[in-house]
Design a protein around this motif. Sequence first.
Motif, PDB file in Angstrom:
ATOM      1  N   THR A  66      -8.322 -26.780 -50.911  1.00  9.97           N
ATOM      2  CA  THR A  66      -7.176 -27.159 -50.089  1.00  9.97           C
ATOM      3  C   THR A  66      -6.403 -28.302 -50.748  1.00  9.97           C
ATOM      4  O   THR A  66      -6.909 -28.995 -51.625  1.00  9.97           O
ATOM      5  CB  THR A  66      -7.630 -27.620 -48.694  1.00  9.97           C
ATOM      6  OG1 THR A  66      -8.533 -28.701 -48.892  1.00  9.97           O
ATOM      7  CG2 THR A  66      -8.316 -26.513 -47.944  1.00  9.97           C
ATOM      8  N   ASN A  67      -5.193 -28.479 -50.251  1.00 11.17           N
ATOM      9  CA  ASN A  67      -4.325 -29.495 -50.842  1.00 11.17           C
ATOM     10  C   ASN A  67      -4.853 -30.902 -50.635  1.00 11.17           C
ATOM     11  O   ASN A  67      -4.789 -31.737 -51.532  1.00 11.17           O
ATOM     12  CB  ASN A  67      -2.925 -29.388 -50.228  1.00 11.17           C
ATOM     13  CG  ASN A  67      -2.239 -28.125 -50.685  1.00 11.17           C
ATOM     14  OD1 ASN A  67      -2.526 -27.625 -51.772  1.00 11.17           O
ATOM     15  ND2 ASN A  67      -1.356 -27.603 -49.858  1.00 11.17           N
ATOM     16  N   TRP A  68      -5.382 -31.171 -49.423  1.00 12.87           N
ATOM     17  CA  TRP A  68      -5.758 -32.553 -49.146  1.00 12.87           C
ATOM     18  C   TRP A  68      -6.907 -32.998 -50.033  1.00 12.87           C
ATOM     19  O   TRP A  68      -6.963 -34.158 -50.443  1.00 12.87           O
ATOM     20  CB  TRP A  68      -6.045 -32.782 -47.667  1.00 12.87           C
ATOM     21  CG  TRP A  68      -7.330 -32.226 -47.132  1.00 12.87           C
ATOM     22  CD1 TRP A  68      -7.521 -31.021 -46.546  1.00 12.87           C
ATOM     23  CD2 TRP A  68      -8.612 -32.882 -47.102  1.00 12.87           C
ATOM     24  NE1 TRP A  68      -8.826 -30.866 -46.174  1.00 12.87           N
ATOM     25  CE2 TRP A  68      -9.521 -32.000 -46.499  1.00 12.87           C
ATOM     26  CE3 TRP A  68      -9.071 -34.124 -47.525  1.00 12.87           C
ATOM     27  CZ2 TRP A  68     -10.861 -32.309 -46.309  1.00 12.87           C
ATOM     28  CZ3 TRP A  68     -10.415 -34.435 -47.334  1.00 12.87           C
ATOM     29  CH2 TRP A  68     -11.294 -33.532 -46.737  1.00 12.87           C
ATOM     30  N   VAL A  69      -7.822 -32.069 -50.377  1.00 10.08           N
ATOM     31  CA  VAL A  69      -8.915 -32.452 -51.270  1.00 10.08           C
ATOM     32  C   VAL A  69      -8.373 -32.684 -52.674  1.00 10.08           C
ATOM     33  O   VAL A  69      -8.750 -33.651 -53.350  1.00 10.08           O
ATOM     34  CB  VAL A  69     -10.013 -31.369 -51.276  1.00 10.08           C
ATOM     35  CG1 VAL A  69     -11.066 -31.699 -52.321  1.00 10.08           C
ATOM     36  CG2 VAL A  69     -10.668 -31.271 -49.910  1.00 10.08           C
ATOM     37  N   GLN A  70      -7.440 -31.825 -53.099  1.00 13.80           N
ATOM     38  CA  GLN A  70      -6.833 -32.019 -54.415  1.00 13.80           C
ATOM     39  C   GLN A  70      -6.144 -33.375 -54.495  1.00 13.80           C
ATOM     40  O   GLN A  70      -6.303 -34.108 -55.486  1.00 13.80           O
ATOM     41  CB  GLN A  70      -5.821 -30.899 -54.696  1.00 13.80           C
ATOM     42  CG  GLN A  70      -6.451 -29.521 -54.860  1.00 13.80           C
ATOM     43  CD  GLN A  70      -7.473 -29.454 -55.975  1.00 13.80           C
ATOM     44  OE1 GLN A  70      -7.347 -30.149 -56.967  1.00 13.80           O
ATOM     45  NE2 GLN A  70      -8.504 -28.646 -55.799  1.00 13.80           N
ATOM     46  N   GLU A  71      -5.406 -33.732 -53.425  1.00 12.99           N
ATOM     47  CA  GLU A  71      -4.725 -35.028 -53.414  1.00 12.99           C
ATOM     48  C   GLU A  71      -5.717 -36.176 -53.462  1.00 12.99           C
ATOM     49  O   GLU A  71      -5.509 -37.180 -54.147  1.00 12.99           O
ATOM     50  CB  GLU A  71      -3.857 -35.150 -52.159  1.00 12.99           C
ATOM     51  CG  GLU A  71      -2.545 -34.383 -52.269  1.00 12.99           C
ATOM     52  CD  GLU A  71      -1.905 -34.166 -50.908  1.00 12.99           C
ATOM     53  OE1 GLU A  71      -2.236 -34.917 -49.969  1.00 12.99           O
ATOM     54  OE2 GLU A  71      -1.084 -33.235 -50.801  1.00 12.99           O
ATOM     55  N   LEU A  72      -6.837 -35.992 -52.725  1.00 14.74           N
ATOM     56  CA  LEU A  72      -7.874 -37.019 -52.683  1.00 14.74           C
ATOM     57  C   LEU A  72      -8.463 -37.238 -54.072  1.00 14.74           C
ATOM     58  O   LEU A  72      -8.749 -38.375 -54.475  1.00 14.74           O
ATOM     59  CB  LEU A  72      -8.973 -36.561 -51.730  1.00 14.74           C
ATOM     60  CG  LEU A  72      -9.902 -37.633 -51.192  1.00 14.74           C
ATOM     61  CD1 LEU A  72      -9.189 -38.453 -50.147  1.00 14.74           C
ATOM     62  CD2 LEU A  72     -11.134 -36.990 -50.610  1.00 14.74           C
ATOM     63  N   ILE A  73      -8.641 -36.127 -54.807  1.00 18.70           N
ATOM     64  CA  ILE A  73      -9.214 -36.231 -56.152  1.00 18.70           C
ATOM     65  C   ILE A  73      -8.213 -36.894 -57.098  1.00 18.70           C
ATOM     66  O   ILE A  73      -8.578 -37.744 -57.917  1.00 18.70           O
ATOM     67  CB  ILE A  73      -9.601 -34.834 -56.672  1.00 18.70           C
ATOM     68  CG1 ILE A  73     -10.731 -34.266 -55.812  1.00 18.70           C
ATOM     69  CG2 ILE A  73     -10.038 -34.887 -58.122  1.00 18.70           C
ATOM     70  CD1 ILE A  73     -10.995 -32.812 -56.031  1.00 18.70           C
ATOM     71  N   ASP A  74      -6.933 -36.508 -56.953  1.00 15.40           N
ATOM     72  CA  ASP A  74      -5.921 -37.037 -57.865  1.00 15.40           C
ATOM     73  C   ASP A  74      -5.671 -38.520 -57.645  1.00 15.40           C
ATOM     74  O   ASP A  74      -5.268 -39.232 -58.562  1.00 15.40           O
ATOM     75  CB  ASP A  74      -4.607 -36.260 -57.699  1.00 15.40           C
ATOM     76  CG  ASP A  74      -4.788 -34.828 -58.160  1.00 15.40           C
ATOM     77  OD1 ASP A  74      -5.743 -34.595 -58.935  1.00 15.40           O
ATOM     78  OD2 ASP A  74      -4.018 -33.955 -57.746  1.00 15.40           O
TER      79      ASP A  74
END
Lengths: 245, 221, 215
Positions: free
Chosen positions: A235-243
């Motif tokens: 999901t997007n929110w996990v990707q954002e969290l990682i970035d």
Amino acid sequence: MFTWFHKLASPPYFYLLAERLVPWFAWASLLIILAGLYGGLWLAPPDYQQGDGFRIIYIHVPSAWMSMFAYAVMAVAAAIGLIWRMKLAHAVSAAAAPLGASFAFLALVTGSLWGKPMWGTYWVWDARLTSELILLFLYVGYIALNQAFEDQRTGDRASAILTLVGSVNLPIIHYSVQWWNTLHQGPTVFVGTGSDIAPGMLVPLLVMIAGFMLYFAAFVMKRIQVEVLRRERNTNWVQELIDKP
Amino acid sequence: MKLAALVRRDLLLAYRRRGDVATPVIFFVMVTALFPLALSPEPALLRTLAPGVIWVAALLAGLIGQGSLFKSDYEDGTLEQLLLSPVSLELVALLRVLTHWLVTGLPLVILSPLMAMLLFYPASAMGMLIASLLLGTPVLSLLGAVGAALTVGLRRSGLLLPILILPLTVPVLIFGARATALASQGEPVAAPLYLLAAMLVLALTLAPFAIAAGLRVSLES
Amino acid sequence: MTASATVPLSLSVQQLEIWRGDRCLCRDLTFQLAAGAAIHVQGPNGCGKTTLIRVLTGLGRADDGEVRWCGYLREEDKADYRAAIAYVGHGNGVKLGLTPRENIEVAIALLAQSTPVAVDPVLVRVGLERQADLPCGMLSMGQRRRTALARLLLGYVPLWFLDEPLTSLDTAGVSLITGMLKQHLAGGGLAVFASHQPLDLRPFPVQSLILGAAA
């Protein structure tokens, strides 16, 4: 109330909430467990029958207690996950299972260590130990089924059904094992935990139970975070969290 | 009648594949026959152990037979058609388990006095042995079917099913073996038999929902 | 609700999203299907054609989106939706221990309608009249497929889902399928089928739905 519940069930919201709460619970559990251990190992008087050997109850009883509490948590989460199709609920179950299994294992180990001075042998088919062993088997079954599926969501739902079947069965198992045990006149050396225990012994025990509860709360939240990240990795929110640095 | 057609289909298929159906019964007979070889031919010892031996053998035979309960229907697409049909999946599942019990469980119960005799179980208690198995083995079938439904979509489900289900069968084992043992000592067995009957009623009521839910989940991915 | 003459038959899919494991099979998939029209689902192996068709039948799980039948969410009346669809999947749903006749009789018993259906004309139509009483285990793959297709001929079911209907069929079998589909569409039916081969259904409108681009 319901909107709060709804918000809590959203994985990103829960993730960030847990991020803030975990340290509080973890430190609180450490302090309370240390206090309980001090009370149990130094302050409490030795038992007039069992001497110092009884002090293992300060680990044994809270572990046994938590092993059942964790299964109750899983059963409630399984029902919520199946009925309202809430993804977070399955993450709660999956997070609680290994903790519950560890508590059950700890209760078995401490129970048999306690058994050596009491019964002269490490294992006796005592009703509580036997129930605890079967509970450990139930946890093993849950973990095995949950991981057997290639698709995580199918595995979650299948193992949730198993948890509900197990939770209907657990009281029956408990009482049947008790019945079996009384028929066979098994040794019942365990001290009763409750009103017939001296307050000097009881208070540290209650403190330990509170400490174990906080420990469970802290680590189940930490594990839910992991399960949520694993389940929501696309999901997007996990990707954002990682970035985010 | 839709359900009658399904029961007829199951019986017909079982009749045409008689060999498969007999496997659990043969397994039961063999496992029971192995115990005297592993322990001793001493009648007094075997008589004491007979209830436990018979019940553990019946339990394992029942669970092993359940593994394939929905497998062929899953693999050939019949299960999908059943799910899309207007009949209630809960009812279909219940009937399937009962038909399967009729062709595998009942022969086992009928053969049990023979195996009990080989273990020197007293002839006067045979009636109670049969009664306890008649009440207990359908519960084992229903529990096994829950496991079969949950694992039907898995390739390596062979050993997973017993791991999931064996802990749940403990009460049946305790009360069934206890009733059998009490009967051999000439003591009243009403209490464990009533408890077995209660578990049968509970399993008949709740297990179909778990089986149907398990089948739906197994088919969804 | 029942799909009466006043409500035009239609299948409408909105913003469907399907995940299996780490793979997104489709996202924001939206399409409409009207009476007398068909959809041909295409794409390379493993792109999710079977999964999409199983999701549309209600067997598979979708992660987001909705499926409407005649304007109503299909979850509102699952029994009604099930009565309105027929599905021939990868698995034939044919018991190898039973004969084609017995298999068809079981299928008739499972129909939502309770009007009696004569088995013999159906067997003739799918070309199995001579194998009617042999166990399906003794029949060829194509003949088993024909037994499965016979389910479509047991009564009027408006919405067909066919997953690779041409698998193991000979040329006569292909024209059997084409004929069955055309007759179905001419009668105002709808069809969703997945197939690697093109299927000539002229003059009926066939939309192409190509999967595999979304991921």
